[in-house]
Design a protein around this motif. Sequence first.
Motif, short mmCIF file in Angstrom:
data_model
loop_
_atom_site.label_atom_id
_atom_site.label_comp_id
_atom_site.label_asym_id
_atom_site.label_seq_id
_atom_site.Cartn_x
_atom_site.Cartn_y
_atom_site.Cartn_z
N ALA A 73 0.82 -1.21 0.00
CA ALA A 73 0.00 0.00 0.00
C ALA A 73 0.86 1.26 0.00
CB ALA A 73 -0.92 0.00 1.22
N ALA A 74 0.69 2.09 -1.03
CA ALA A 74 1.45 3.34 -1.12
C ALA A 74 0.95 4.14 -2.31
CB ALA A 74 2.94 3.06 -1.31
N LYS A 75 1.20 5.43 -2.24
CA LYS A 75 1.04 6.28 -3.42
C LYS A 75 2.38 6.25 -4.16
CE LYS A 75 -2.63 9.27 -1.76
NZ LYS A 75 -3.60 8.71 -2.75
N LEU A 86 3.71 16.36 1.22
CA LEU A 86 3.20 15.96 2.53
C LEU A 86 2.23 14.80 2.43
CD1 LEU A 86 2.69 19.38 4.36
CD2 LEU A 86 4.66 17.85 4.35
N LEU A 87 1.47 14.74 1.33
CA LEU A 87 0.57 13.62 1.11
C LEU A 87 1.35 12.31 1.06
CD1 LEU A 87 -2.24 12.48 0.33
CD2 LEU A 87 -1.66 12.98 -2.05
N TYR A 88 2.51 12.33 0.40
CA TYR A 88 3.32 11.12 0.26
C TYR A 88 4.00 10.74 1.57
CZ TYR A 88 2.43 10.25 -4.59
OH TYR A 88 1.81 9.89 -5.76
N TYR A 89 4.48 11.71 2.31
CA TYR A 89 5.09 11.39 3.60
C TYR A 89 4.05 10.84 4.56
CZ TYR A 89 9.28 13.78 1.97
OH TYR A 89 10.39 14.14 1.25
N GLU A 90 2.86 11.41 4.55
CA GLU A 90 1.82 10.92 5.45
C GLU A 90 1.36 9.53 5.06
OE1 GLU A 90 -2.27 12.60 7.39
OE2 GLU A 90 -2.09 12.74 5.21
N ASN A 91 1.01 9.36 3.79
CA ASN A 91 0.45 8.09 3.33
C ASN A 91 1.49 6.97 3.37
OD1 ASN A 91 -2.03 6.89 1.72
ND2 ASN A 91 -0.19 6.12 0.75
N ASN A 92 2.66 7.21 2.80
CA ASN A 92 3.64 6.13 2.67
C ASN A 92 4.44 5.89 3.94
OD1 ASN A 92 2.68 6.23 0.07
ND2 ASN A 92 4.62 6.78 -0.88
N PHE A 93 4.97 6.97 4.53
CA PHE A 93 5.81 6.81 5.72
C PHE A 93 4.99 6.59 6.98
CE2 PHE A 93 8.51 8.93 9.08
CZ PHE A 93 9.32 7.82 9.28
N CYS A 94 4.04 7.48 7.23
CA CYS A 94 3.23 7.34 8.44
C CYS A 94 2.39 6.07 8.39
CB CYS A 94 2.35 8.57 8.66
SG CYS A 94 3.27 10.08 8.98
N GLY A 95 1.91 5.71 7.20
CA GLY A 95 1.18 4.46 7.07
C GLY A 95 2.03 3.26 7.43
N THR A 96 3.30 3.28 7.03
CA THR A 96 4.22 2.19 7.38
C THR A 96 4.47 2.15 8.88
OG1 THR A 96 5.28 2.27 5.20
CG2 THR A 96 6.54 1.26 6.99
N LEU A 97 4.61 3.31 9.51
CA LEU A 97 4.81 3.35 10.96
C LEU A 97 3.62 2.73 11.68
CD1 LEU A 97 6.35 6.89 11.60
CD2 LEU A 97 7.52 4.71 11.24
N ASN A 98 2.41 3.05 11.23
CA ASN A 98 1.22 2.44 11.83
C ASN A 98 1.24 0.93 11.68
OD1 ASN A 98 0.05 4.77 12.80
ND2 ASN A 98 -1.54 4.89 11.23
N LEU A 99 1.64 0.47 10.49
CA LEU A 99 1.69 -0.97 10.25
C LEU A 99 2.69 -1.65 11.19
CD1 LEU A 99 0.87 -3.45 8.61
CD2 LEU A 99 2.65 -2.86 6.96
N LEU A 100 3.86 -1.05 11.35
CA LEU A 100 4.87 -1.62 12.24
C LEU A 100 4.36 -1.67 13.68
CD1 LEU A 100 8.10 0.09 10.84
CD2 LEU A 100 7.35 -2.27 10.49
N GLN A 101 3.70 -0.60 14.11
CA GLN A 101 3.16 -0.58 15.47
C GLN A 101 2.09 -1.67 15.66
OE1 GLN A 101 4.25 1.30 18.00
NE2 GLN A 101 2.81 0.27 19.37
N SER A 143 10.02 9.06 0.83
CA SER A 143 9.02 8.40 1.67
C SER A 143 9.29 6.91 1.78
CB SER A 143 7.61 8.65 1.12
OG SER A 143 7.35 7.91 -0.06
N LYS A 144 9.79 6.33 0.71
CA LYS A 144 10.12 4.91 0.74
C LYS A 144 11.42 4.65 1.51
CE LYS A 144 6.90 2.73 -1.66
NZ LYS A 144 6.14 1.58 -1.15
#
Length: 327
Positions: A73-75, A86-101, A143-144
């Motif tokens: 999952a990523a843009k 900011l859309l890419y940092y939020e979606n790709n990076f922050c989304g990955t952080l949520n997944l790891l948590q 972001s990746k």
Amino acid sequence: MKILVTGGAGYIGSHMVKLLVEKGYDVLTFDNLSNGYEWAVVNRKLIVGDLLNYKLLEEVLLDYKPHAVMHFAAKVSVPESVEKPLLYYENNFCGTLNLLQAMKRSNIKLLIFSSTAAVYGIPKEVPVKEHSPTHPISPYGWSKLFSEQAIKDFSKAEGIKYGILRYFNVAGADPEGKIGQVSKNPTHLILRALKTAKGELPHLEVYGTDYPTPDGTCIRDYIHVMDLCQAHLDVLNYLMNGGESEVFNVGYGRGYSVLEVIEAVKKVTGVDFKVVTAQRRAGDPPEIVADPSKLKQLVGWKPVYDDLHYIIKTAWDWERSCDKLCI
């Protein structure tokens, strides 16, 4: 074995789900359908949700209890990332952080991560090796790369195993014609060329003809989507059999220029469509080609669709049929 696939309704993720299901895995897709389609999930096991919705993500992982996660999952649009960083940092990076948590909370110890050759920026050596310097030139690439680093740090702290796969240019479609790439606003060269041949676009833009390459256009390493998916499965098996966490380039080790790809598309389709020159796009390196030797030697990956014309043919077959299939 249970596998959670994030982004499993999208282009690459849906092909991964299809391969896993065919190999007998129990697969659940988690996708917000922003760039994916419910019909593309062949086993119809889909949770519609966003990685930024941590509560739902955690509930799904705790309930499903997968043995491993494949994170697609990523843009992925480089030009859009330049316009909307900011859309890419939020979606790709922050989304990955949520997944790891959520993986930590659910005690999941295996992760296969969909990364990109964009982390290399403008490479100093071609073909590119995994230890080549990483300096992205687009927010998408950053972001990746940030996500990669978070995964590595999380692995050290929590003991998970990971496989990070850095894709080069993915193209083609399921050879059986059941699924393929669908895009409301395509940016990938082969798909745009096919839509031009099909008459859906008035012409095909070539973004820059003054690059330091033999014909002045960008050179890329194109890999068939099913060979890419097989690489994911091979890396998963490698980790399950005791392999250590690694980063892998996934490509064929051969580059084609934009003009070479256009000529190949014209040959496969039999359509001599209009091509026009446009300005360079921000974030496009002149040449990037993979060195996949690590993936082949360490994991035993053996690509079977390494032929540009075959890649284009599968994409063209899908493009001509998807109007009636993509309902």
